[in-house]
Structure formats: structure tokens, C-alpha cells
Design a protein around this motif. Structure first.
Motif, PDB file in Angstrom:
ATOM      1  N   LEU A   1      55.222  84.860  54.963  1.00 22.17           N
ATOM      2  CA  LEU A   1      55.499  84.291  53.638  1.00 22.17           C
ATOM      3  C   LEU A   1      55.818  82.793  53.719  1.00 22.17           C
ATOM      4  O   LEU A   1      56.760  82.307  53.115  1.00 22.17           O
ATOM      5  N   GLY A   2      55.044  82.069  54.500  1.00 19.68           N
ATOM      6  CA  GLY A   2      55.118  80.600  54.464  1.00 19.68           C
ATOM      7  C   GLY A   2      56.105  79.984  55.426  1.00 19.68           C
ATOM      8  O   GLY A   2      56.438  78.800  55.276  1.00 19.68           O
ATOM      9  N   SER A   3      56.588  80.745  56.394  1.00 21.52           N
ATOM     10  CA  SER A   3      57.494  80.231  57.441  1.00 21.52           C
ATOM     11  C   SER A   3      58.653  79.416  56.876  1.00 21.52           C
ATOM     12  O   SER A   3      58.974  78.323  57.364  1.00 21.52           O
ATOM     13  N   GLY A   4      59.227  79.883  55.803  1.00 24.32           N
ATOM     14  CA  GLY A   4      60.412  79.216  55.250  1.00 24.32           C
ATOM     15  C   GLY A   4      60.084  78.141  54.229  1.00 24.32           C
ATOM     16  O   GLY A   4      60.983  77.581  53.601  1.00 24.32           O
ATOM     17  N   SER A   5      58.781  77.847  54.011  1.00 22.40           N
ATOM     18  CA  SER A   5      58.424  76.751  53.094  1.00 22.40           C
ATOM     19  C   SER A   5      58.337  77.238  51.638  1.00 22.40           C
ATOM     20  O   SER A   5      58.279  76.432  50.725  1.00 22.40           O
ATOM     21  N   ARG A   6      58.311  78.553  51.442  1.00 17.33           N
ATOM     22  CA  ARG A   6      58.136  79.053  50.067  1.00 17.33           C
ATOM     23  C   ARG A   6      59.403  79.750  49.599  1.00 17.33           C
ATOM     24  O   ARG A   6      60.114  80.381  50.377  1.00 17.33           O
ATOM     25  N   GLN A   7      59.621  79.646  48.284  1.00 19.22           N
ATOM     26  CA  GLN A   7      60.768  80.372  47.715  1.00 19.22           C
ATOM     27  C   GLN A   7      60.413  81.846  47.594  1.00 19.22           C
ATOM     28  O   GLN A   7      59.302  82.190  47.158  1.00 19.22           O
ATOM     29  N   LEU A   8      61.353  82.687  47.950  1.00 16.68           N
ATOM     30  CA  LEU A   8      61.075  84.131  47.936  1.00 16.68           C
ATOM     31  C   LEU A   8      62.034  84.863  47.002  1.00 16.68           C
ATOM     32  O   LEU A   8      63.040  84.326  46.567  1.00 16.68           O
ATOM     33  N   TYR A   9      61.676  86.115  46.713  1.00 21.30           N
ATOM     34  CA  TYR A   9      62.648  87.026  46.117  1.00 21.30           C
ATOM     35  C   TYR A   9      62.338  88.416  46.644  1.00 21.30           C
ATOM     36  O   TYR A   9      61.286  88.637  47.267  1.00 21.30           O
ATOM     37  N   ALA A  10      63.263  89.349  46.434  1.00 25.61           N
ATOM     38  CA  ALA A  10      63.095  90.696  46.981  1.00 25.61           C
ATOM     39  C   ALA A  10      63.114  91.716  45.848  1.00 25.61           C
ATOM     40  O   ALA A  10      63.835  91.549  44.865  1.00 25.61           O
ATOM     41  N   GLU A  11      62.273  92.742  46.003  1.00 26.87           N
ATOM     42  CA  GLU A  11      62.280  93.846  45.035  1.00 26.87           C
ATOM     43  C   GLU A  11      62.599  95.133  45.764  1.00 26.87           C
ATOM     44  O   GLU A  11      62.110  95.359  46.886  1.00 26.87           O
ATOM     45  N   LYS A  12      63.357  95.973  45.103  1.00 32.13           N
ATOM     46  CA  LYS A  12      63.584  97.310  45.651  1.00 32.13           C
ATOM     47  C   LYS A  12      62.230  98.016  45.682  1.00 32.13           C
ATOM     48  O   LYS A  12      61.419  97.863  44.760  1.00 32.13           O
TER      49      LYS A  12
ATOM     50  N   MET B   1      60.383  95.140  49.402  1.00 31.54           N
ATOM     51  CA  MET B   1      59.206  94.333  49.053  1.00 31.54           C
ATOM     52  C   MET B   1      59.650  92.886  48.916  1.00 31.54           C
ATOM     53  O   MET B   1      60.389  92.540  48.000  1.00 31.54           O
ATOM     54  N   LEU B   2      59.218  92.062  49.864  1.00 32.96           N
ATOM     55  CA  LEU B   2      59.514  90.624  49.795  1.00 32.96           C
ATOM     56  C   LEU B   2      58.330  89.939  49.137  1.00 32.96           C
ATOM     57  O   LEU B   2      57.182  90.205  49.497  1.00 32.96           O
ATOM     58  N   LYS B   3      58.627  89.089  48.159  1.00 30.54           N
ATOM     59  CA  LYS B   3      57.524  88.435  47.455  1.00 30.54           C
ATOM     60  C   LYS B   3      57.739  86.929  47.375  1.00 30.54           C
ATOM     61  O   LYS B   3      58.870  86.461  47.196  1.00 30.54           O
ATOM     62  N   SER B   4      56.640  86.233  47.465  1.00 27.86           N
ATOM     63  CA  SER B   4      56.668  84.797  47.229  1.00 27.86           C
ATOM     64  C   SER B   4      56.811  84.600  45.715  1.00 27.86           C
ATOM     65  O   SER B   4      56.155  85.286  44.933  1.00 27.86           O
ATOM     66  N   ARG B   5      57.677  83.645  45.313  1.00 34.20           N
ATOM     67  CA  ARG B   5      57.896  83.475  43.870  1.00 34.20           C
ATOM     68  C   ARG B   5      56.672  82.894  43.175  1.00 34.20           C
ATOM     69  O   ARG B   5      56.402  83.217  42.020  1.00 34.20           O
TER      70      ARG B   5
ATOM     71  N   GLY C   1      62.402  97.251  37.899  1.00 33.93           N
ATOM     72  CA  GLY C   1      63.136  97.733  39.070  1.00 33.93           C
ATOM     73  C   GLY C   1      64.122  96.662  39.514  1.00 33.93           C
ATOM     74  O   GLY C   1      63.999  95.500  39.123  1.00 33.93           O
ATOM     75  N   PRO C   2      65.121  97.047  40.375  1.00 36.90           N
ATOM     76  CA  PRO C   2      66.069  96.050  40.867  1.00 36.90           C
ATOM     77  C   PRO C   2      65.377  94.958  41.687  1.00 36.90           C
ATOM     78  O   PRO C   2      64.444  95.240  42.432  1.00 36.90           O
ATOM     79  N   PHE C   3      65.826  93.711  41.508  1.00 34.31           N
ATOM     80  CA  PHE C   3      65.261  92.583  42.257  1.00 34.31           C
ATOM     81  C   PHE C   3      66.343  91.527  42.430  1.00 34.31           C
ATOM     82  O   PHE C   3      67.327  91.513  41.683  1.00 34.31           O
ATOM     83  N   GLN C   4      66.172  90.664  43.399  1.00 32.81           N
ATOM     84  CA  GLN C   4      67.136  89.576  43.573  1.00 32.81           C
ATOM     85  C   GLN C   4      66.505  88.430  44.357  1.00 32.81           C
ATOM     86  O   GLN C   4      65.543  88.634  45.112  1.00 32.81           O
ATOM     87  N   ALA C   5      67.012  87.238  44.128  1.00 30.54           N
ATOM     88  CA  ALA C   5      66.514  86.077  44.868  1.00 30.54           C
ATOM     89  C   ALA C   5      66.915  86.229  46.326  1.00 30.54           C
ATOM     90  O   ALA C   5      67.930  86.863  46.634  1.00 30.54           O
ATOM     91  N   VAL C   6      66.112  85.688  47.219  1.00 37.25           N
ATOM     92  CA  VAL C   6      66.479  85.731  48.630  1.00 37.25           C
ATOM     93  C   VAL C   6      65.955  84.456  49.308  1.00 37.25           C
ATOM     94  O   VAL C   6      64.839  84.018  49.043  1.00 37.25           O
TER      95      VAL C   6
ATOM     96  N   ALA D   1      55.709  93.864  52.845  1.00 34.29           N
ATOM     97  CA  ALA D   1      56.540  95.079  52.823  1.00 34.29           C
ATOM     98  C   ALA D   1      57.319  95.152  54.134  1.00 34.29           C
ATOM     99  O   ALA D   1      56.723  95.325  55.206  1.00 34.29           O
ATOM    100  N   LEU D   2      58.619  94.995  54.033  1.00 35.58           N
ATOM    101  CA  LEU D   2      59.464  94.998  55.238  1.00 35.58           C
ATOM    102  C   LEU D   2      59.954  96.431  55.481  1.00 35.58           C
ATOM    103  O   LEU D   2      60.600  97.032  54.621  1.00 35.58           O
TER     104      LEU D   2
END
Ligand code: ADP
Ligand code: MG
Length: 590
Positions: free
Chosen positions: A181-192, A150-154, A126-131, A165-166
Motif C-alpha cells: 500500500l505505497g510503502s508509507g507514502s499513502r494515507q490508509l484506513y482499515a475496515e473490519k 481489510m486495509l485500504k488506501s484512502r 461496517g466498522p472502519f477507522q483511520a490508520v 487483506a491482512l
């Protein structure tokens, strides 16, 4: 002599069960296992004695190097290990084999890198992108991929703990997501958001020589992002589902591993099934997987046996199921507790509810409880699982019913499908349904209309999907130019029993040849496509024959059939005695 081989099984403090089951398989082959985990009582250490187990974290480089100094082969039960340490092992201990390879583990432990890598090989995603973990970046991702998002921790994500799930784009919702998701301390990405109709999983095994095999596709049912139930093999829900789906899922999973990742061992491939029957890969684990627990009781070689065989360069075992069907229920902690309050003689775990489930499993045929030896229960923590096996999907669902609430247990799939070309055939076919209901209540069946001439496309999807839906025998009633049974038999490998229907007698119209027309039509099938044919209008015998067919390997059905025959005999005996008492003349007047 048994190979001298140690395995490095690194275990998170919240896990350890995969290493435990792997160690159990290793113990059967005299393979020595050395575990790296925190504490002396880690689940894997409990079941395999060794003075060389190491007390420490799988993220501690020194401990990993210490372990490597004692072993021939290293493997992992969790992908979140320190990969730099594994690279250091390569230099310090070049003879130690590491499976899967550190580069595979590095790619997989970062879910975003994993997806980017898979996309290089045209694997369906599915579509995904770094965020970035900032409100503006997340709002932009919503703009690009829509809501829900869907926001996910990398990294370091498991059991849904790295997912959010936003559902709305207001500042409050976004800041809750960032906090979670870690209050800004973790790298995230987003999935459709994927509107899947089912989640599937396939365990893939690659041997050291590159051979790739796979286990049957299973359906996984998640609740709050955690897998609760697994059904094996996957059952097709309706006749519109692609009958090729189970094979297609295995093919997609094998391809993802073959093209995407190096190294020997088991890979768990999670997938989404979409409405249009297409598949998307969700994520891949470079190790045995929760949705493969069922293989211990249900397959000729378990995923743990095969992981060991693969990393040791031994012949891979058969992945075939040795039972008709299986279900697996994860036992999750119900509360935070560390000591048992159970008043029973034996207490299995620190959680009362788990004790109850275990007792229930112990009194259910075909059910095997597995407890992981975790001293502390926490809400949602995986404390054990129960696998239930049976001869059919219907039997497994019946046996699972006491463990899982009705919402999570679908009605059993039919073992016998009774079909007819027209509702005017129903009075003739009804006795088949009635005799099953009365004398064989453990055999679920369905009754539906499928017309060879008026609904040829439905006929095709019905026949092609029947086996995948768990049907074992098809009873097809038809009158006149009775093509239904033969056409169905030409499109499925299942046994088909044909009932010639005297269409004149039931509808006042139709063939008018007393059913002889249908009888010849069903009886005279061409060589190669057999249809069992019963007497004209005798749907009762069709149902009884169907039960006899499915009783192969199910002795209780043979017993039920013999009891039915005895009841028929008793009925005749009763009539003989009444005739004897009243005399045949009087009896004949009744
Ligand atoms: P984990 O590593 O915790 O298993 P997953 O990425 O597999 O994390 O997500 C857990 C569950 O969340 C999935 O099994 C699925 O039910 C749901 N999920 C994950 N990604 C999506 C998505 N893009 N759209 C909808 N549901 C999703
Ligand atoms: Mg997952």
C-alpha cells in the motif's frame, strides 16, 4: 437544434471504457463530446470525432481549464480527478456546469472521507477507522477490528489495487501490507472484515431537478477484488432470503445518494448482503459503474443514456429491464501483449484469449461483446465485457456457461417449481417431472415438499421467495383438504396450477373420497385468488400447462409444445394402423 454541449470525460491510462460508452450514447443525441485523456487513441476518443479532444491527464489543472473553456457541461468517468482544478473552473468559467459537483467528487475520491460522511446520515456501514501506515498503528487496528483486516488506501484505489487483506499480525505480514500500500507514502484506513453472503450493486440516477430513480439491484461476483460477473436482476438464493431484498437494496442505495451527495448523474452503489439479510454500503462511485454495463442491452434506457440525460437536464429514461434476465462477464487481459498473434482473418484485440472469447460470444444467442479498443493488454486489465440477455435467469446461465468456468456459474434457477404436501403424493406428481425432463429439457424445474398444515412457515417463505428465485409457475399437488395451492397463490403473484391428488389411491389412507375432496377444495378458490385446476391426479397436464404459461414471449417453447402434440398424434396414428392390420378383435386382446 441539438444542444451544443461538450462533455469533459477524464480518463485514467488504465481505463477509458466508461467514457467510451458514454460517448456512444451521446452520439445518438447529436451531443458533441470533448475528451480529455492522454494520447490520440484513448478508448473514448476513438468513437467520437472531434478536433477539440485534448491530450493530457485528468490530473493536469491547465488541461482541465483548457477543456472547460470549450464546453457547457463537464462530467467525469473517474473520481480521481483534480478537484482543485474543478473548483478553479467554477471561478474562471461560472457558466460551465459540473456534474456531479466538485464537493461530491472530493468526498467520494477519499474512501475514508466518504465513509465518515455517510456515517453522519445513519447509512449502514461496517466498522472502519483511520490508520497510519506504521506497524504499531496497524497492530492497534487489528486489536480494534480483528483479523482478517481489510486495509485500504484512502485515495486512487480501484479494481482492488488499493486493498490489502491482512491475515496475520506478525511483523512480516504487516510490512508486506505496508509495502503493497505505497510503502508509507499513502494515507490508509482499515475496515473490519465483512463476512458477506453476496455483493450487490444498484445504479442510482439523479436528475438536475433532484428526481432520484434506480435500476434493479444486481449481484456482483468478485475474484481477487475485481468484479468478474454480474447477474441482473439479483436472484434470491434460498427460500430463507428476504423476498423484499431487491426493493430494500434499491431503497438503501437511493437513500445514501439522496442524503449523502449532491449533483446530477449516475451513482454506482456497492453493497454487502449479510447472513441476517441486512445490507451494508461498501462504496459509492459518482459515475456510471462496471456493474451497470448490462443496462445497455437489458434496460429500457442504459446507465450511460441516463447519465447524459441527467447532466443535460433532459427527461430521465426508464430503468426497467426489457428482458427477463442478463449476465455480464468482464473480459480481463490474460497476459501482457501489445500486438495480436491471432492467425484468424479478423483479430479483435491484442490478446489471443480475448479473440477466442469474442468469437464465442458472437456465436451465442443473446450475447453482445463490447471491446474497449485498448491497444495494450495487461494481466487483469479490463479489456472488454460480454453481456448476455435471455428470457429467464435459467436461459442466461445456460448461455453464459461456455464463457465462465463451472465454479463461477451456479446451476440454473428453476422456472417451474413442483411442490406437494407429502412424499406420499410423489407417485402422483412424478409424471409432471418426467414429462418436463423428457420433452422440455430447456425448462429447469425443482421438486420439493411444502405442507400447508405441517410446515406453514416453510409454506410462507417458499411462496414469498419463489418469484425472486426466478420461478415462473408453481405446480402444487395436494390431497384431502387441499389447501396448499390456494395458500401459495395467496402469497405470490405467480401463476399456480393445482393438482388434486387422490390421497387414498397413493397412500392407502387419507381422504378416501377418490380425490373429489381435493378437487373441490382447489377448484373453489375465492374470487381474487385464482388457481388453475387440472383433473384428479393429472400432474402431466399441470406440467404441460405450466410450459404453456411460460411460453408467453418464448416462441421456441410454443414450437416444442407443438412438436410434443405432433408426437401424441403420431402415436395415435401408429395405433390406428396396427389396429387396421391386426383387426380390432385381436388388438383388443393385447
Ligand atoms: P475497489 O475500489 O477496488 O472496487 P472495494 O473497496 O470495493 O475496492 O473492494 C473491492 C472488493 O474487495 C469488494 O468488492 C469486496 O469483494 C472486497 N472487500 C472490500 N471491502 C471488504 C471488507 N471490509 N470485507 C471483506 N471484503 C471486502
Ligand atoms: Mg468497489
Amino acid at each position: 437544434m441539438a444542444p451544443k454541449c461538450y462533455l469533459f470525460i477524464s480518463i485514467m491510462s488504465s481505463g477509458g471504457q466508461l467514457g467510451r460508452m458514454l460517448a456512444a450514447s451521446a452520439s445518438l443525441l447529436n451531443v458533441q463530446v470533448n475528451v480529455l485523456d492522454v494520447g490520440a487513441d484513448a478508448p473514448a476518443k476513438q468513437i467520437i470525432a472531434s478536433s477539440s479532444h485534448i491530450d493530457g491527464s485528468f490530473r493536469d489543472k491547465e488541461k482541465i481549464l483548457e477543456l472547460a473553456s470549450k464546453v457547457d457541461v463537464l462530467t467525469v468517468e473517474i473520481e480521481h480527478v483534480d478537484v482543485d482544478a474543478l473548483e478553479a473552473v467554477r471561478i474562471a468559467h461560472p457558466n460551465v456546469q459540473i456534474h456531479p459537483t466538485p464537493s461530491t467528487i472530493r468526498l467520494i475520491q477519499d474512501k475514508f472521507a466518504q465513509k465518515q460522511h455517510l456515517s453522519l446520515f445513519a447509512i449502514p456501514l461496517g466498522p472502519f477507522q483511520a490508520v497510519e501506515p506504521t506497524p504499531d498503528a496497524i497492530a492497534q487496528a487489528v486489536n480494534d477490528l480483528g483479523l482478517p483486516l481489510m486495509l485500504k488506501s484512502r485515495t486512487m484505489a480501484y479494481d482492488g489495487r488499493g486493498n490489502y487483506a491482512l491475515h496475520a499480525v506478525d511483523s512480516q505480514s504487516i510490512s508486506s501490507a505496508i509495502d503493497f500500500l505505497g510503502s508509507g507514502s499513502r494515507q490508509l484506513y482499515a475496515e473490519k472484515w465483512v463476512l458477506f453472503v453476496k455483493e450487490l450493486a444498484v445504479m442510482v440516477v439523479r436528475g438536475i431537478d433532484g428526481t432520484v430513480i434506480s435500476y434493479p439491484a444486481v449481484e456482483t461476483i468478485h475474484k481477487d477484488n475485481i468484479c468478474h460477473l454480474v447477474w441482473a436482476p439479483i436472484r434470491l438464493g434460498g427460500i430463507n432470503e428476504d423476498p423484499e431484498l431487491p426493493r430494500k437494496a434499491e431503497r438503501v442505495a437511493r437513500e445514501a445518494i439522496e442524503k449523502g451527495f449532491e449533483g446530477a448523474g449516475v451513482f454506482g452503489v456497492e453493497m454487502f448482503l449479510l447472513e441476517d439479510n441486512s445490507l451494508l454500503i461498501n462504496e459509492i462511485a459518482p459515475r456510471p459503474h462496471n456493474s451497470g454495463h448490462y443496462t445497455i442491452e437489458a434496460c429500457e434506457s442504459s446507465q450511460y443514456d441516463n447519465h447524459l440525460r441527467a447532466i443535460l437536464g433532459l427527461p430521465l429514461g426508464s430503468t426497467r429491464m426489457k428482458v427477463g434476465a442478463a449476465g455480464m462477464l468482464n473480459i480481463l487481459g490474460s497476459s501482457n501483449s501489445s500486438s495480436s498473434m491471432s492467425s484468424s482473418l479478423v483479430s479483435f484485440s491484442p490478446d489471443l484469449l480475448i479473440d477466442k472469447l469474442t468469437y464465442l460470444a458472437l456465436s451465442t444467442p443473446g450475447a453482445s461483446p463490447h471491446l474497449y479498443g485498448k491497444a495494450q493488454s495487461r494481466k487483469g486489465r479490463k479489456m472488454g465485457h460480454i453481456t448476455v440477455v435471455g428470457s429467464s435467469d435459467a436461459e442466461v446461465r445456460q448461455r453464459m456457461a461456455p464463457f465462465s468456468s463451472p465454479a463461477r456459474t451456479l446451476p440454473p434457477h428453476p422456472l417451474i417449481s413442483i411442490i406437494m404436501g407429502s412424499d406420499s403424493d410423489l407417485p402422483t406428481m412424478l409424471p409432471a417431472a418426467q414429462i418436463l425432463q423428457k420433452h422440455f429439457p430447456s425448462v429447469p424445474f425443482e421438486v420439493t415438499l411444502v405442507s400447508a398444515h405441517r410446515t406453514p412457515l416453510r409454506l410462507m417463505s417458499f411462496a414469498k421467495s419463489a418469484a425472486g428465485r426466478g420461478v415462473k409457475v408453481i405446480i402444487a399437488g395436494a390431497g384431502g383438504a387441499a389447501h396448499l395451492p390456494g395458500m401459495v397463490a395467496s402469497m405470490t403473484g405467480l401463476p399456480v396450477v393445482g393438482v388434486p391428488v387422490d390421497s387414498k389411491s397413493v397412500s392407502g389412507g387419507g381422504g378416501g373420497l377418490g380425490g373429489v375432496d381435493a378437487m373441490w377444495s382447489i377448484l373453489q378458490m375465492p374470487r381474487g385468488i385464482p388457481v388453475a385446476t387440472v383433473a384428479i391426479n393429472n400432474s402431466t397436464n399441470a406440467a404441460l400447462l405450466a410450459v404453456r404459461i411460460i411460453s408467453v414471449g418464448q416462441p421456441h417453447l410454443i414450437t416444442q409444445m407443438e412438436e410434443y402434440l405432433n408426437r401424441l398424434g403420431d402415436e395415435v396414428e401408429r395405433k390406428i394402423s396396427v389396429m387396421g392390420e391386426t383387426g380390432w378383435g385381436e388388438y383388443g386382446k393385447k
